[in-house]
Design an enzyme around this catalytic site. Structure first.
Site, PDB file in Angstrom:
ATOM      1  N   ILE A  86     -35.854 -34.474 -22.486  1.00  7.84           N
ATOM      2  CA  ILE A  86     -35.823 -35.881 -22.099  1.00  7.84           C
ATOM      3  C   ILE A  86     -36.331 -36.038 -20.671  1.00  7.84           C
ATOM      4  O   ILE A  86     -36.405 -35.078 -19.904  1.00  7.84           O
ATOM      5  CB  ILE A  86     -34.400 -36.464 -22.203  1.00  7.84           C
ATOM      6  CG1 ILE A  86     -33.417 -35.631 -21.372  1.00  7.84           C
ATOM      7  CG2 ILE A  86     -33.960 -36.563 -23.652  1.00  7.84           C
ATOM      8  CD1 ILE A  86     -32.012 -36.197 -21.322  1.00  7.84           C
TER       9      ILE A  86
ATOM     10  N   HIS B 122     -18.621 -19.862  -8.447  1.00  9.92           N
ATOM     11  CA  HIS B 122     -19.298 -19.201  -7.324  1.00  9.92           C
ATOM     12  C   HIS B 122     -18.323 -18.443  -6.421  1.00  9.92           C
ATOM     13  O   HIS B 122     -18.728 -17.575  -5.651  1.00  9.92           O
ATOM     14  CB  HIS B 122     -20.123 -20.212  -6.512  1.00  9.92           C
ATOM     15  CG  HIS B 122     -19.332 -21.113  -5.618  1.00  9.92           C
ATOM     16  ND1 HIS B 122     -19.009 -22.413  -5.962  1.00  9.92           N
ATOM     17  CD2 HIS B 122     -18.797 -20.925  -4.391  1.00  9.92           C
ATOM     18  CE1 HIS B 122     -18.334 -22.978  -4.989  1.00  9.92           C
ATOM     19  NE2 HIS B 122     -18.178 -22.088  -4.013  1.00  9.92           N
TER      20      HIS B 122
ATOM     21  N   GLY C 277     -13.915 -22.130   1.962  1.00 14.30           N
ATOM     22  CA  GLY C 277     -12.641 -21.564   1.519  1.00 14.30           C
ATOM     23  C   GLY C 277     -11.852 -22.538   0.671  1.00 14.30           C
ATOM     24  O   GLY C 277     -10.950 -22.149  -0.077  1.00 14.30           O
ATOM     25  N   ASN C 278     -12.171 -23.848   0.777  1.00  9.98           N
ATOM     26  CA  ASN C 278     -11.538 -24.845  -0.093  1.00  9.98           C
ATOM     27  C   ASN C 278     -12.115 -24.814  -1.504  1.00  9.98           C
ATOM     28  O   ASN C 278     -11.536 -25.402  -2.423  1.00  9.98           O
ATOM     29  CB  ASN C 278     -11.715 -26.259   0.466  1.00  9.98           C
ATOM     30  CG  ASN C 278     -10.646 -26.648   1.462  1.00  9.98           C
ATOM     31  OD1 ASN C 278     -10.910 -26.746   2.644  1.00  9.98           O
ATOM     32  ND2 ASN C 278      -9.426 -26.846   0.983  1.00  9.98           N
ATOM     33  N   SER C 279     -13.267 -24.174  -1.684  1.00  8.54           N
ATOM     34  CA  SER C 279     -13.919 -24.161  -3.001  1.00  8.54           C
ATOM     35  C   SER C 279     -12.969 -23.649  -4.069  1.00  8.54           C
ATOM     36  O   SER C 279     -12.353 -22.592  -3.921  1.00  8.54           O
ATOM     37  CB  SER C 279     -15.163 -23.272  -2.964  1.00  8.54           C
ATOM     38  OG  SER C 279     -16.183 -23.857  -2.211  1.00  8.54           O
TER      39      SER C 279
ATOM     40  N   GLY D 263     -30.939 -30.991 -28.921  1.00  7.66           N
ATOM     41  CA  GLY D 263     -32.230 -30.344 -29.163  1.00  7.66           C
ATOM     42  C   GLY D 263     -33.417 -31.231 -28.839  1.00  7.66           C
ATOM     43  O   GLY D 263     -34.395 -31.278 -29.584  1.00  7.66           O
ATOM     44  N   VAL D 264     -33.345 -31.922 -27.703  1.00 10.55           N
ATOM     45  CA  VAL D 264     -34.467 -32.752 -27.259  1.00 10.55           C
ATOM     46  C   VAL D 264     -34.753 -32.455 -25.795  1.00 10.55           C
ATOM     47  O   VAL D 264     -33.869 -32.039 -25.049  1.00 10.55           O
ATOM     48  CB  VAL D 264     -34.180 -34.271 -27.410  1.00 10.55           C
ATOM     49  CG1 VAL D 264     -34.006 -34.655 -28.853  1.00 10.55           C
ATOM     50  CG2 VAL D 264     -32.956 -34.678 -26.586  1.00 10.55           C
TER      51      VAL D 264
ATOM     52  N   ASP E 164     -19.939 -24.753 -12.709  1.00 12.26           N
ATOM     53  CA  ASP E 164     -19.366 -24.006 -11.592  1.00 12.26           C
ATOM     54  C   ASP E 164     -17.852 -23.891 -11.717  1.00 12.26           C
ATOM     55  O   ASP E 164     -17.110 -24.096 -10.752  1.00 12.26           O
ATOM     56  CB  ASP E 164     -19.751 -24.646 -10.256  1.00 12.26           C
ATOM     57  CG  ASP E 164     -19.513 -23.701  -9.073  1.00 12.26           C
ATOM     58  OD1 ASP E 164     -19.315 -22.499  -9.316  1.00 12.26           O
ATOM     59  OD2 ASP E 164     -19.516 -24.171  -7.918  1.00 12.26           O
TER      60      ASP E 164
END
Length: 499
Positions: A288, A124, A227-229, A285-286, A154
């Site tokens: 749930i 992001h 800003g720490n992201s 491929g399920v 992310d």
């Protein structure tokens, strides 16, 4: 007093002293072990910060935004009105649309993982960026390119060319061994203030904050702000055990609740992005769903652990195995599935093409199936149709004791609720106050099975309800479909007839 007597009187029992000396040695050894494992409070973080700061970078991005061509309408006046000329001149002067592009900027953090110039950050942070600039601790700035990004976790990998400049890179550590209470250090670029060091502890593990399908965040009280992201969370050995991603804050500032992607999840994603520019994940491929106590009881399970298979993807790996709907997956490739949300991550981390054993609960007992893990395909965005507002509820048959009003599938109901042409069952046209409403059933749901038997008419459902009550069952297991999902519902029943 004889010489022997004086010696005896002055002698001291040295056994307590020996015990104390042994205790001191043992304590010193324990302290050494504690420090080695990061359990003891350090005297300070200065040496660690000095070593790690050169590996942490500030990331700034720019994005070109074109102003929309938005022209407010001028008020209408009678012909010849003196206000007409005045407003016309005002609108032409003040409300003329500005077509010149604007440049938006954003700030974030990242860290160098390879001396050749590879950087890890949050997806992001660089989303929709036209230009990406990486600034080192010594204020040297470089243009960077996007190698790959993964929105599900992310994470993103960038690359810049450092030339002949020697870079400091940091390794990933093992977040799985981090314990609640361990010391951690976060370094980043909060509010554009680069090279900021904060410290705290691991406050919690395995947090699900509804950010994505593989949520497994570390929580920390180390100060993390905007800003720490994308910045690193280090253990006391200087290893990255988390990527700071989100905070919980009513005010927008740090209140001591920050979240970091654990390195055990990030490392394989980063490796894939470096090598392939995208993430390759295992796929079962399920579809749930989670188990509640009522569903578990309906299936004869002793507890609500596991992931309930509601349907299989056509052509997916599970459809080529013996796995089937209503199975509860308890173990996958030897790993316990304690709750539904753990299964997607376990499968995603499994090597593509590997043949694995899956332990499931079926028909009241444990059994196993074998499946070859496939590669998760790109998922096209689906827009589900739904009922239009303001429509009156369609006529139907009320099912006593459930709060449901259902009707046979008709072309009109298919169109109204956006149902597929091949769907079979009875459509819920109204949900009154009662058990069905408590279970979240809504108009447009299609009941296709009751007690593992097909439902084709409202009478079929009514008979299944009466049969379950007659057998003194507390719940009736329904299989319910709508344009968004296929799931099981344990519908509570009023107390039935005693045998």
């Amino acid at each position: 007093m004889s010489h022997r007597s004086r010696v005896k009187a002055q002698s001291v029992d040295i056994r307590p002293l020996a015990w104390l000396a042994g205790l001191a040695v043992a304590t010193a050894l324990l302290l050494q072990v504690s420090v080695a494992h990061g359990r003891e409070a350090p005297a300070g973080f200065a040496d660690l910060a000095e070593k790690l700061l050169p590996a942490v970078v500030n990331i700034s991005t720019t994005q070109t935004i074109k102003n929309p061509e938005r022209v407010p309408e001028m008020p209408q006046f009678p012909p010849g009105s003196p206000f007409e000329d005045f407003f016309k001149e005002f609108f032409e002067r003040q409300m003329r649309p500005d077509s010149s592009p604007k440049r938006a900027t954003s700030l974030g953090s990242g860290f160098i993982i390879d001396a050749s110039g590879f950087v890890v950050t949050n997806a992001h942070v660089i989303a929709d960026a036209d230009e990406i600039t990486v600034t080192l601790h010594d204020d040297t700035a470089y243009k960077a390119t996007l190698v790959g990004r993964d929105s599900k976790t992310d994470l993103a990998v960038l690359k810049f060319d450092p030339g002949k400049k020697a870079l400091t890179a940091v390794p990933f550590g093992n977040s799985d061994v981090a314990r609640v209470g361990d010391w951690v250090v976060a370094i980043g670029n909060p509010f554009g203030l680069g090279g900021t060091v904060t410290a705290g502890i691991v406050s919690a593990r395995a947090r699900d904050i509804n950010a994505g399908p593989y949520d497994d965040f570390l929580q920390t009280d180390a100060s993390i702000n905007r800003g720490n992201s994308g910045g690193p969370m280090f253990n006391l050995a200087g290893e990255v055990i988390g990527i700071n991603t989100a905070i919980f804050s009513p005010s927008g500032g740090s209140i001591g609740i920050g979240f970091a992607i654990p390195s055990s999840l990030a490392k394989p994603v980063v490796e894939d992005l470096k090598k392939h520019g995208k993430t390759r994940r295992g796929w079962l491929g399920v579809r749930i769903q989670s188990l509640d106590q009522e569903l578990a009881e309906s299936l004869g399970l002793p507890d609500s652990k596991g992931a309930l298979v509601s349907s299989l993807n056509a052509g997916g790996p599970a459809s080529k195995s013996t796995i089937k709907p209503q199975d509860v997956i308890l173990k996958f490739d030897g790993r316990e599935v304690t709750e539904m949300r753990k299964l997607p991550r376990i499968v995603a981390e499994t090597p593509i093409g590997k043949k694995v054993t899956v332990e499931v609960w079926r028909d009241g007992k444990r059994t196993t199936a074998e499946v070859v893990v496939g590669e998760l395909p790109e998922e096209p965005e689906e827009v589900a149709k739904g009922p239009e507002k303001g429509q009156a509820p369609a006529a139907g048959q009320s099912v006593a004791g459930t709060g449901l009003v259902v009707a046979a599938v008709t072309p009109q109901l298919r169109e109204r609720f956006g149902l597929d042409e091949d769907v079979k069952g009875v459509v819920v046209t109204e949900v009154k106050d009662g058990p069905a409403m408590e279970k979240g059933m809504k108009p447009g749901d299609v009941i296709i099975e009751a007690a593992n038997k097909p439902v084709r008419t409202p009478g079929d459902l009514a008979k299944a309800v009466e049969a379950a009550k007659a057998a003194s069952q507390k719940f009736l297991l329904l299989r319910v479909e709508n344009p968004q999902a296929l799931r099981y519902v344990a519908l509570p029943l009023a107390e039935g007839k005693k045998k």
